[in-house]
Structures are given as structure tokens and as C-alpha cells.
Motif scaffolding. Structure first.
Motif, PDB file in Angstrom:
ATOM      1  N   LYS A   1       4.422   9.749   1.805  1.00  0.00           N
ATOM      2  CA  LYS A   1       3.860  10.026   0.478  1.00  0.00           C
ATOM      3  C   LYS A   1       3.045  11.312   0.522  1.00  0.00           C
ATOM      4  O   LYS A   1       3.067  12.113  -0.416  1.00  0.00           O
ATOM      5  CB  LYS A   1       2.995   8.843   0.000  1.00  0.00           C
ATOM      6  CG  LYS A   1       2.372   9.064  -1.376  1.00  0.00           C
ATOM      7  CD  LYS A   1       3.423   9.403  -2.401  1.00  0.00           C
ATOM      8  CE  LYS A   1       2.997   9.603  -3.822  1.00  0.00           C
ATOM      9  NZ  LYS A   1       1.710  10.142  -4.132  1.00  0.00           N
TER      10      LYS A   1
ATOM     11  N   GLY B   1       6.867  -1.547  -1.436  1.00  0.00           N
ATOM     12  CA  GLY B   1       7.685  -0.940  -2.494  1.00  0.00           C
ATOM     13  C   GLY B   1       7.561   0.574  -2.553  1.00  0.00           C
ATOM     14  O   GLY B   1       7.986   1.201  -3.531  1.00  0.00           O
ATOM     15  N   GLN B   2       6.980   1.161  -1.501  1.00  0.00           N
ATOM     16  CA  GLN B   2       6.710   2.598  -1.486  1.00  0.00           C
ATOM     17  C   GLN B   2       6.961   3.150  -0.075  1.00  0.00           C
ATOM     18  O   GLN B   2       7.082   2.393   0.867  1.00  0.00           O
ATOM     19  CB  GLN B   2       5.228   2.859  -1.853  1.00  0.00           C
ATOM     20  CG  GLN B   2       4.833   2.369  -3.231  1.00  0.00           C
ATOM     21  CD  GLN B   2       3.337   2.076  -3.318  1.00  0.00           C
ATOM     22  OE1 GLN B   2       2.527   2.981  -3.348  1.00  0.00           O
ATOM     23  NE2 GLN B   2       2.970   0.801  -3.333  1.00  0.00           N
ATOM     24  N   PRO B   3       6.970   4.472   0.042  1.00  0.00           N
ATOM     25  CA  PRO B   3       7.045   5.056   1.383  1.00  0.00           C
ATOM     26  C   PRO B   3       5.717   4.857   2.116  1.00  0.00           C
ATOM     27  O   PRO B   3       4.683   4.661   1.477  1.00  0.00           O
ATOM     28  CB  PRO B   3       7.261   6.557   1.121  1.00  0.00           C
ATOM     29  CG  PRO B   3       7.445   6.719  -0.351  1.00  0.00           C
ATOM     30  CD  PRO B   3       6.927   5.507  -1.021  1.00  0.00           C
ATOM     31  N   PRO B   4       5.719   4.919   3.449  1.00  0.00           N
ATOM     32  CA  PRO B   4       4.454   4.968   4.189  1.00  0.00           C
ATOM     33  C   PRO B   4       3.601   6.142   3.703  1.00  0.00           C
ATOM     34  O   PRO B   4       4.143   7.139   3.213  1.00  0.00           O
ATOM     35  CB  PRO B   4       4.897   5.204   5.638  1.00  0.00           C
ATOM     36  CG  PRO B   4       6.319   4.746   5.705  1.00  0.00           C
ATOM     37  CD  PRO B   4       6.891   5.011   4.346  1.00  0.00           C
ATOM     38  N   ALA B   5       2.282   6.018   3.863  1.00  0.00           N
ATOM     39  CA  ALA B   5       1.380   7.098   3.446  1.00  0.00           C
ATOM     40  C   ALA B   5       1.797   8.444   4.045  1.00  0.00           C
ATOM     41  O   ALA B   5       1.671   9.485   3.396  1.00  0.00           O
ATOM     42  CB  ALA B   5      -0.059   6.775   3.843  1.00  0.00           C
ATOM     43  N   MET B   6       2.268   8.421   5.277  1.00  0.00           N
ATOM     44  CA  MET B   6       2.695   9.664   5.934  1.00  0.00           C
ATOM     45  C   MET B   6       3.723  10.418   5.080  1.00  0.00           C
ATOM     46  O   MET B   6       3.611  11.635   4.863  1.00  0.00           O
ATOM     47  CB  MET B   6       3.293   9.327   7.307  1.00  0.00           C
ATOM     48  CG  MET B   6       3.862  10.498   8.058  1.00  0.00           C
ATOM     49  SD  MET B   6       2.649  11.798   8.381  1.00  0.00           S
ATOM     50  CE  MET B   6       2.072  11.282  10.016  1.00  0.00           C
TER      51      MET B   6
ATOM     52  N   TRP C   1       7.442  -0.040   2.548  1.00  0.00           N
ATOM     53  CA  TRP C   1       6.111  -0.628   2.722  1.00  0.00           C
ATOM     54  C   TRP C   1       5.470  -0.759   1.345  1.00  0.00           C
ATOM     55  O   TRP C   1       5.107   0.222   0.746  1.00  0.00           O
ATOM     56  CB  TRP C   1       5.223   0.269   3.602  1.00  0.00           C
ATOM     57  CG  TRP C   1       5.563   0.266   5.075  1.00  0.00           C
ATOM     58  CD1 TRP C   1       6.551  -0.441   5.711  1.00  0.00           C
ATOM     59  CD2 TRP C   1       4.895   1.021   6.097  1.00  0.00           C
ATOM     60  NE1 TRP C   1       6.532  -0.168   7.059  1.00  0.00           N
ATOM     61  CE2 TRP C   1       5.531   0.714   7.330  1.00  0.00           C
ATOM     62  CE3 TRP C   1       3.833   1.937   6.103  1.00  0.00           C
ATOM     63  CZ2 TRP C   1       5.136   1.286   8.542  1.00  0.00           C
ATOM     64  CZ3 TRP C   1       3.444   2.499   7.315  1.00  0.00           C
ATOM     65  CH2 TRP C   1       4.079   2.169   8.508  1.00  0.00           C
TER      66      TRP C   1
END
Lengths: 201, 201
Positions: B92, B85-90, B83
Motif C-alpha cells: 500500500k 481485503g487489502q494489500p500488506p502495508a508495504m 490481508w
């Protein structure tokens, strides 16, 4: 101009807060209309639920409000610490929920499934990102390649239609002197004024 | 071997769930002890509060448990969608709270303020990251530079002491056929077995 300022740091005495307050003041002095969100203070609900994935999903009021604000923003300022080369989860969740299809981007006609290129919908003429870091800049570049630059610029902001983008990282924070931090805040003020000059009457 | 499997996707019918289940099964068949967390299902509290920033902070029980598990893990498998270019906030937030100083990394003696190099503390011999994406791989590389590769490898895992690292992205998910997804799951099984063979008796 309507400018959205989004801050994500858990400590209200953080240098991130000082940066955001300095930017907000500089914008107001120039006559801009500022919409400021301290995501931690407001306890922004940062976890995207499954029900919000479809483009046509019904959204809770707080998300509708954030979406409407960011869609109308003529400028955006984002302030956060560099945590693992990424924003804190709080801000990542704001991105996950607010930079939605139909708000921040869409797809070309005929590409309903969205496997193709994004078409940006944000109308913000300029976006500033202010970061803080406890990694010396030379090491950040040499070891990590400064992923935040790529993430904000390519993945998030330019994809969503932002026209101009400028980012500045302040650090090393943890070993900085008061004098140094005052100089950094003066820089925040100067950068903010430069990118958001007074609107002609 | 003790292997931690960490999954972050909001939809329990997602392909990410199928990947995680396939990996868990493959590990169990090889006789490994699996600690599996579906962060969404468990409602993991993903927002790092200010009080947890100090190294000596008192931690809530759930965070202490996650920290103890990841510190003892001899292998780690992480599963999440790409999402922005990063992990989902969960996920992170799991990184923000669990990969803590004293658990995942520390600093050299005399560098109490932590402006220097990290010393990794994780003892995991191998880490696998399985991602899903709706961006064609060529476009991901050309336009975005695949930041997840850098983030997991350099910023998070190798910094924290993981010895071997392997990552595989499956996609484009949204337009894939059932047959294609079955082949991808067979690949998950093969990769998992290869990196975590049976422990000699």
C-alpha cells in the motif's frame, strides 16, 4: 469508558488532525479515558515482519502495548484520509500488526490453521471511522463503490467483534471553505458525543 | 516488452515468492525485460511523508526510480497476500508513494486542485494481479465481497490508465498440498505467457 483514538495523516496541519482533536476533546468532556495515537507523529513501525506472523510470536514492546490497548478499548475512533479507497500504509500497517490473532480475533477450536470463520475478540461496544476525501461522494459511490465502507465494516471491525459501527466521510476537503470545515467539526463533536455519552456515575 | 514485477510478502519462503519467481521466469523465457522488486527484501520505505503530497514535491532517489520504472512499464505484475481485503502495508505504501500525480495520473486542465476525474498516465498494456488467501473463495465473496478486485481494478489500475486487467487468487494456501501448489504455479506460468506473449521480432 476507555476509548482508543487512532489517527493517520502525515501533515500535522491536516483536517484529519482537526477531526481527531475535536473527537478527543468531546470524549474528555464526557469524562472518558482517551488513549490517543497520532501514528505518523509517533513514527509507528508499520511493516509487519515475517517473524510476527505466527500466533505465538514474541512481539516488540510497542506492538504489545498497542495490542493491549486495543484489546481493552471499550470504544475506538479511527481517523484517516481515503487514499486509493484504502487507509494510508501507516494505518494499514497498524491493522496488520495490532489486529492480531489472539488479540482481535481467533478461530474455532480444531481450526488451528485458521482457514475458517473468525471469532472476534475486540470488546469495543462502538467504533467510529472518520474519513476525508477529495473525491465527490457521488463519484466515489458510482465509480469506486466506496470500498472503505466494506473494508472497515466487514473485513476489519465487525469480524473482530466490534458491536456497533458508524462511519462518516467529510469532503471534498481540498475545495472546502473555512466555514464548511467548522460545520464539519461540529458534526464530529455531535457524532462523538452521541456514540459515547457520559458513563452513568 | 519492459515488465515490472512487484512482490510484497515478508517471508522469503512464502508461496507469494514462488509465484513471483515463476512469473519472472516465464517473462524472461518470452524475451521480455523484467524489472523485479521484492519490496520487503529491498526494505522499500513505504510511508508517504507530508512533503511528498504536493505534485511538484522533490522526491528521494529511490522513489524517483520506482516512478520512472512504473511510468515506462509496458506491463505490470503485482503479487501479494490478501490481508484484511487489502494489500500488506508495504505494498500500500508503494502505491501511496509511486502512483503519484504526474506519474500515474493527472487531472484535467483547470482542475489544479484535483477534485475531478483522474486521467490515467500509465502506459502498461496489461496488468496481472496474483493474490494468495486463506479465506475460502465462497466465503470471501459472500461475507466480504472480494474488495481486492474492486480496489486493484477500479481504484488503482484502470484509473491510472492500464488497458487490460486480470487477477487470480490462489487459496486456501495454508491447507494446500504440495501437488496443489505445483498446479497453481503451472497456472501462474500459463497466465503470464498468455498475457505477455513473445514480442514479434
Amino acid at each position: 469508558m476507555k476509548i482508543s483514538v487512532i489517527l493517520a495523516h502525515p501533515d500535522k496541519n491536516s483536517f484529519n488532525h482537526a477531526i481527531a482533536e475535536t473527537a478527543v476533546e468531546a470524549l474528555k468532556e464526557k469524562g472518558h479515558e482517551v488513549v490517543f495515537h497520532d501514528l505518523y507523529r509517533e513514527r509507528f513501525p508499520a511493516i509487519l515482519p515475517a517473524a510476527e506472523i505466527p500466533r505465538s510470536a514474541a512481539l516488540p514492546r510497542i506492538i504489545r502495548r498497542h495490542c493491549a490497548e486495543i484489546a481493552m478499548a471499550e470504544g475506538i475512533i479511527i481517523v484517516h484520509p481515503n487514499w486509493w479507497g484504502q487507509p494510508p500504509a501507516m494505518l494499514k500497517g497498524w491493522v496488520d500488526r495490532v489486529l492480531r490473532p489472539g488479540v482481535a480475533y481467533t478461530f474455532e477450536e480444531g481450526d488451528e490453521k485458521g482457514a475458517g470463520d473468525l471469532i472476534g475478540l475486540l470488546k469495543a461496544g462502538a467504533v467510529l471511522v472518520f474519513n476525508t476525501s477529495n473525491t465527490p461522494q457521488e463519484r466515489e459511490l458510482a465509480v469506486f463503490g466506496d470500498p472503505l465502507e466494506m473494508l472497515w465494516k466487514n473485513n476489519m471491525l465487525l469480524s473482530c467483534g466490534a458491536k456497533k459501527y458508524f462511519r462518516k466521510t467529510f469532503g471534498v476537503i481540498i475545495t472546502s471553505t473555512l466555514k464548511q470545515r467548522q460545520l464539519w467539526l461540529a458534526e464530529v463533536e455531535e457524532i462523538t458525543r452521541r456514540h459515547f455519552p457520559a458513563t452513568p456515575a
